[in-house]
Design a protein around this motif. Structure first.
Motif, mmCIF file in Angstrom:
data_model
loop_
_atom_site.group_PDB
_atom_site.id
_atom_site.type_symbol
_atom_site.label_atom_id
_atom_site.label_comp_id
_atom_site.label_asym_id
_atom_site.label_seq_id
_atom_site.Cartn_x
_atom_site.Cartn_y
_atom_site.Cartn_z
ATOM 1 N N HIS A 1 36.203 42.341 36.718
ATOM 2 C CA HIS A 1 35.656 41.094 37.261
ATOM 3 C C HIS A 1 36.372 39.891 36.650
ATOM 4 C CE1 HIS A 1 32.746 38.187 38.727
ATOM 5 N NE2 HIS A 1 32.441 37.834 37.493
ATOM 6 N N ILE A 2 36.549 39.902 35.333
ATOM 7 C CA ILE A 2 37.245 38.809 34.656
ATOM 8 C C ILE A 2 38.680 38.696 35.161
ATOM 9 C CG2 ILE A 2 38.133 37.963 32.451
ATOM 10 C CD1 ILE A 2 35.757 39.358 31.111
ATOM 11 N N ASP A 3 39.351 39.817 35.265
ATOM 12 C CA ASP A 3 40.732 39.810 35.747
ATOM 13 C C ASP A 3 40.801 39.213 37.147
ATOM 14 O OD1 ASP A 3 43.601 40.703 35.559
ATOM 15 O OD2 ASP A 3 42.947 41.875 37.305
ATOM 16 N N ASP A 4 39.883 39.599 38.010
ATOM 17 C CA ASP A 4 39.867 39.071 39.380
ATOM 18 C C ASP A 4 39.583 37.570 39.400
ATOM 19 O OD1 ASP A 4 40.364 41.622 40.300
ATOM 20 O OD2 ASP A 4 38.311 42.001 40.965
ATOM 21 N N LEU A 5 38.597 37.119 38.589
ATOM 22 C CA LEU A 5 38.293 35.688 38.535
ATOM 23 C C LEU A 5 39.483 34.891 38.014
ATOM 24 C CD1 LEU A 5 34.653 35.488 37.111
ATOM 25 C CD2 LEU A 5 35.406 35.014 39.443
ATOM 26 N N ASP A 6 40.112 35.408 36.981
ATOM 27 C CA ASP A 6 41.269 34.744 36.395
ATOM 28 C C ASP A 6 42.400 34.649 37.422
ATOM 29 O OD1 ASP A 6 43.875 34.970 34.354
ATOM 30 O OD2 ASP A 6 42.171 33.828 33.540
ATOM 31 N N ALA A 7 42.648 35.741 38.130
ATOM 32 C CA ALA A 7 43.700 35.738 39.156
ATOM 33 C C ALA A 7 43.396 34.719 40.250
ATOM 34 C CB ALA A 7 43.852 37.133 39.756
ATOM 35 N N PHE A 8 42.138 34.601 40.626
ATOM 36 C CA PHE A 8 41.740 33.684 41.689
ATOM 37 C C PHE A 8 41.788 32.231 41.223
ATOM 38 C CE2 PHE A 8 38.777 31.277 44.294
ATOM 39 C CZ PHE A 8 39.073 31.711 45.570
ATOM 40 N N HIS A 9 41.126 31.924 40.106
ATOM 41 C CA HIS A 9 40.961 30.539 39.675
ATOM 42 C C HIS A 9 42.137 29.987 38.876
ATOM 43 C CE1 HIS A 9 36.885 29.920 41.139
ATOM 44 N NE2 HIS A 9 36.632 31.169 40.779
ATOM 45 N N VAL A 10 42.860 30.849 38.190
ATOM 46 C CA VAL A 10 43.990 30.390 37.388
ATOM 47 C C VAL A 10 45.311 30.725 38.084
ATOM 48 C CG1 VAL A 10 45.171 30.575 35.157
ATOM 49 C CG2 VAL A 10 42.671 30.627 35.251
ATOM 50 N N GLY A 11 45.406 31.957 38.568
ATOM 51 C CA GLY A 11 46.661 32.409 39.170
ATOM 52 C C GLY A 11 46.853 32.022 40.621
ATOM 53 N N GLY A 12 45.791 31.520 41.269
ATOM 54 C CA GLY A 12 45.912 31.111 42.656
ATOM 55 C C GLY A 12 45.949 32.260 43.647
#
Length: 184
Positions: free
Chosen positions: A155-166
């Motif tokens: 979940h964290i990896d997905d959120l990070d990819a979405f909100h930080v990685g675009g």
């Protein structure tokens, strides 16, 4: 820069011919240094023996663990006391600003930007801290909680990819059981 405590090859600084190729490339044999220090320790290996570099690595690891609150705790209750406020803060932010609120559907409102700001400044940092704490106290988790922890990691990896990685893929859902982790 990634530096080797024991050289990656037999002719390098602090070479240890008894180590296999895998051992030379293993995490335990790597240390992160600035470019200047990396050059300095490799040019003067006698001044920077492996014992010193391993001590630096341990000290830095302990410093980061303290910074993120990722210390091993004695029991489940103590660990719960540390993680509960982070979980509560994230839940309160989600309830008030999350994408499910009515204001998020107003294209002229600022709710989406507000949610993104809260995600970047509070929720994601709290999540990474929670992950560090739970990883350090994995020995206190039961099998179901360990599975929940791994779902949370994704979940964290997905959120990070979405909100930080675009990355505009949908994120996995927050594992609901995490809110009860380490409860008696």
């Amino acid at each position: 820069e990634m530096a080797h405590v024991f050289a990656a090859n037999d002719g390098g600084p602090r070479a240890n011919q008894t180590l296999s190729t895998a051992e030379r490339g293993a995490f335990e044999n790597l240390v992160v240094l600035c470019a200047n220090c990396h050059t300095m320790v490799d040019k003067a290996p006698d001044a920077y023996p492996d014992e010193l570099m391993l001590r630096w690595k341990r000290e830095h690891e302990h410093k980061l663990q303290r910074l993120f609150g990722a210390v091993q705790l004695g029991d489940r209750a103590a660990a719960r006391q540390v993680v509960e406020p982070l979980l509560a803060q994230n839940f309160a932010i989600f309830q008030q600003y999350g994408p499910h609120i009515d204001a998020a559907h107003n294209p002229e409102g600022g709710a989406a930007e507000q949610w993104k700001r809260k995600m970047l400044t509070s929720i994601l940092p709290n999540n990474w801290r929670l992950l560090s704490i739970l990883d350090a106290n994995r020995h206190l988790l039961n099998d179901d909680e360990k599975q929940t922890l791994e779902l949370f990691r994704q979940h964290i990896d997905d959120l990070d990819a979405f909100h930080v990685g675009g990355n505009r893929e949908d994120a996995s859902r927050f594992p609901g059981n995490l809110s009860r982790i380490l409860e008696s």
